[in-house]
Design an enzyme around this catalytic site. Structure first.
Site, PDB file in Angstrom:
ATOM      1  N   ASN A  11       0.869  -1.182   0.000  1.00  0.00           N
ATOM      2  CA  ASN A  11       0.000   0.000   0.000  1.00  0.00           C
ATOM      3  C   ASN A  11       0.904   1.230   0.000  1.00  0.00           C
ATOM      4  O   ASN A  11       1.477   1.575   1.027  1.00  0.00           O
ATOM      5  CB  ASN A  11      -0.894  -0.039   1.247  1.00  0.00           C
ATOM      6  CG  ASN A  11      -1.674   1.253   1.432  1.00  0.00           C
ATOM      7  OD1 ASN A  11      -1.782   2.067   0.515  1.00  0.00           O
ATOM      8  ND2 ASN A  11      -2.228   1.446   2.624  1.00  0.00           N
ATOM      9  N   LYS A  13       0.161   4.297  -0.357  1.00  0.00           N
ATOM     10  CA  LYS A  13      -0.463   5.523   0.163  1.00  0.00           C
ATOM     11  C   LYS A  13      -0.193   6.674  -0.817  1.00  0.00           C
ATOM     12  O   LYS A  13      -0.114   6.435  -2.019  1.00  0.00           O
ATOM     13  CB  LYS A  13       0.039   5.813   1.581  1.00  0.00           C
ATOM     14  CG  LYS A  13      -0.095   4.561   2.472  1.00  0.00           C
ATOM     15  CD  LYS A  13       0.130   4.795   3.910  1.00  0.00           C
ATOM     16  CE  LYS A  13      -0.044   3.463   4.647  1.00  0.00           C
ATOM     17  NZ  LYS A  13       0.032   3.586   6.080  1.00  0.00           N
ATOM     18  N   HIS A 101      -9.531   1.456   4.852  1.00  0.00           N
ATOM     19  CA  HIS A 101      -8.225   1.580   5.513  1.00  0.00           C
ATOM     20  C   HIS A 101      -8.370   2.549   6.690  1.00  0.00           C
ATOM     21  O   HIS A 101      -9.144   3.505   6.617  1.00  0.00           O
ATOM     22  CB  HIS A 101      -7.181   2.092   4.516  1.00  0.00           C
ATOM     23  CG  HIS A 101      -5.799   2.085   5.093  1.00  0.00           C
ATOM     24  ND1 HIS A 101      -5.338   3.093   5.909  1.00  0.00           N
ATOM     25  CD2 HIS A 101      -4.798   1.179   5.005  1.00  0.00           C
ATOM     26  CE1 HIS A 101      -4.099   2.808   6.290  1.00  0.00           C
ATOM     27  NE2 HIS A 101      -3.742   1.648   5.753  1.00  0.00           N
ATOM     28  N   GLU A 103      -6.712   4.935   7.711  1.00  0.00           N
ATOM     29  CA  GLU A 103      -6.514   6.364   7.395  1.00  0.00           C
ATOM     30  C   GLU A 103      -7.768   6.949   6.741  1.00  0.00           C
ATOM     31  O   GLU A 103      -8.106   8.109   6.968  1.00  0.00           O
ATOM     32  CB  GLU A 103      -5.273   6.531   6.497  1.00  0.00           C
ATOM     33  CG  GLU A 103      -4.000   6.343   7.312  1.00  0.00           C
ATOM     34  CD  GLU A 103      -2.821   5.771   6.550  1.00  0.00           C
ATOM     35  OE1 GLU A 103      -2.817   5.814   5.301  1.00  0.00           O
ATOM     36  OE2 GLU A 103      -1.893   5.262   7.212  1.00  0.00           O
ATOM     37  N   GLY A 179       2.623   2.451  10.593  1.00  0.00           N
ATOM     38  CA  GLY A 179       3.592   3.523  10.386  1.00  0.00           C
ATOM     39  C   GLY A 179       4.331   3.934  11.644  1.00  0.00           C
ATOM     40  O   GLY A 179       4.996   4.966  11.670  1.00  0.00           O
ATOM     41  N   SER A 219       3.449  -2.029  10.217  1.00  0.00           N
ATOM     42  CA  SER A 219       4.911  -2.118  10.364  1.00  0.00           C
ATOM     43  C   SER A 219       5.466  -3.498  10.018  1.00  0.00           C
ATOM     44  O   SER A 219       6.361  -4.001  10.697  1.00  0.00           O
ATOM     45  CB  SER A 219       5.336  -1.683  11.770  1.00  0.00           C
ATOM     46  OG  SER A 219       4.957  -0.326  11.994  1.00  0.00           O
TER      47      SER A 219
HETATM   48  P1  PGA Z   1       2.881   0.396   7.582  1.00  0.00           P
HETATM   49  O1  PGA Z   1       1.414   0.644   6.956  1.00  0.00           O
HETATM   50  O2  PGA Z   1       3.406  -0.899   7.013  1.00  0.00           O
HETATM   51  O3  PGA Z   1       3.691   1.575   7.153  1.00  0.00           O
HETATM   52  O4  PGA Z   1       2.701   0.319   9.062  1.00  0.00           O
HETATM   53  C1  PGA Z   1       0.518  -0.408   6.780  1.00  0.00           C
HETATM   54  C2  PGA Z   1      -0.783   0.101   6.182  1.00  0.00           C
HETATM   55  O5  PGA Z   1      -1.202   1.209   6.516  1.00  0.00           O
HETATM   56  O6  PGA Z   1      -1.417  -0.583   5.364  1.00  0.00           O
END
Ligand code: PGA
Length: 257
Positions: A11, A13, A101, A103, A179, A219
Site C-alpha cells: 500500500n 499511500k 483503511h 486512514e 507507520g 509495520s
Molecule cells: P505500515 O502501513 O506498514 O507503514 O505500518 C501499513 C498500512 O497502513 O497498510
C-alpha cells in the site's frame, strides 16, 4: 482446513509520482525470483494516477504482479467531483480495492456504512475488496479490541452474500501499529485473525471462513514477516512504508527463500 493462497500487498499511500512508480515496479521485478511468485499473490496499490502506467508495464513485461487501488467511490458515476468509481478501476485491470483503511476511517470520516457501500460497489464490478479492520491503542488497552474489530466486520459486511463473502480479503491492521514501527506480536496478530475467522464462520459458514484470506498489516518489515506469516490464521501482509523500498518489499515477498 482449506489451502489459502497467501497474498502480499504493498500500500503505497500518497507516495511516488507515476514515473517513480514505474521505476519502483521495475526494480521490484528485478529483485524478485520466479519462485518468489509461486503459490502466492503479489500486489501493488499505487495512487490512482499511476495505475495506468503500472498496468501498461505489468502487461508489456508480463509481470506476475497484480494491481490494487487504495479507495473508490460507492456510486458508478455522477456529480462526485474528485472521486473514482470501481467501474473505472475495473477498466484498468485493477483486481483489488482497499476498503476502509484506517486512514480513510480516521482522516476522511469513513464509517462502517460508507465502507460497506464501497465493498458492495467493488464487488458489483467484479473486483475484490481488501476490507481493513483494526482497533486503536486505547481500545486495545481497555480490552475492547475484539469487540471493536467484530463490530467493524459486521458493519462493513452488511448485506454481503455468502458467494460474495468467499471473494473477500480481510486485512487486520491494528491502528497503533501502522507507520509507527510497533508491530503486534505474532501471537496477538494471530489471536485477532482467529477472532475474525470465527466471526466469518458465524456470519456465513465454516467453509467460507476457512477460505477467506486474512492479512496482517502494521509495520511489516523484512525482519518480522516470516514469523507473522508463519501463524496459522495469517495468510498475507498489507505493507505500507516497507513497500516503498523495492529491496525491502522484495525481501518481504521473498520471505520463504
Ligand atoms: P505500515 O502501513 O506498514 O507503514 O505500518 C501499513 C498500512 O497502513 O497498510
Amino acid at each position: 482446513m482449506t489451502d489459502r493462497m497467501p497474498i502480499i500487498a504493498g500500500n503505497w499511500k500518497m507516495h511516488r509520482d507515476h514515473l517513480e512508480a514505474i521505476q519502483l515496479v521495475q526494480k521490484l521485478a528485478y529483485h524478485l525470483n520466479p519462485e518468489d511468485y509461486e503459490g502466492q499473490e503479489v500486489l501493488v496499490c499505487p495512487p490512482f494516477v499511476s495505475l495506468r502506467s503500472i498496468q501498461t508495464l505489468i502487461q508489456s513485461d508480463k509481470l506476475p504482479i497484480g494491481l490494487g487501488a487504495q479507495n473508490c467511490h460507492d456510486q458508478d458515476e455522477g456529480a462526485f467531483t474528485g472521486e473514482i468509481s470501481a467501474g473505472m478501476l475495473a477498466r484498468l485491470d485493477v483486481s483489488y480495492v482497499l476498503c476502509g483503511h484506517s486512514e480513510r476511517r480516521a482522516l476522511f470520516g469513513e464509517t462502517d456504512e460508507v465502507v460497506n457501500a464501497k465493498v458492495v460497489a467493488v464487488q458489483r464490478h467484479g473486483l475484490r475488496p481488501i476490507l481493513c479492520v483494526g482497533e486503536v491503542q486505547e481500545e486495545r488497552e481497555s480490552g475492547r479490541a475484539d469487540e471493536v474489530v467484530i463490530d467493524q466486520l459486521r458493519g462493513s459486511l452488511q448485506g454481503i452474500t455468502i458467494s460474495d463473502a468467499a471473494e473477500l480479503v480481510i486485512a487486520y491492521e491494528p491502528v497503533w501499529a501502522i507507520g509507527t514501527g510497533l508491530t503486534a506480536t505474532p501471537d496477538d496478530a494471530q489471536q485477532m485473525c482467529a477472532v475474525i475467522r470465527t466471526e466469518l464462520a458465524a456470519l456465513y459458514s465454516q467453509p467460507i471462513a476457512d477460505g477467506v484470506r486474512i492479512q496482517y498489516g502494521g509495520s511489516v518489515k523484512p525482519g518480522n514477516v516470516r514469523e507473522l506469516m508463519g501463524q496459522p490464521d495469517i495468510d498475507g501482509a498489507l505493507v505500507g512504508g516497507a513497500s516503498l523500498s523495492s529491496e525491502d518489499f522484495a525481501l518481504i515477498v521473498g520471505h520463504r527463500r
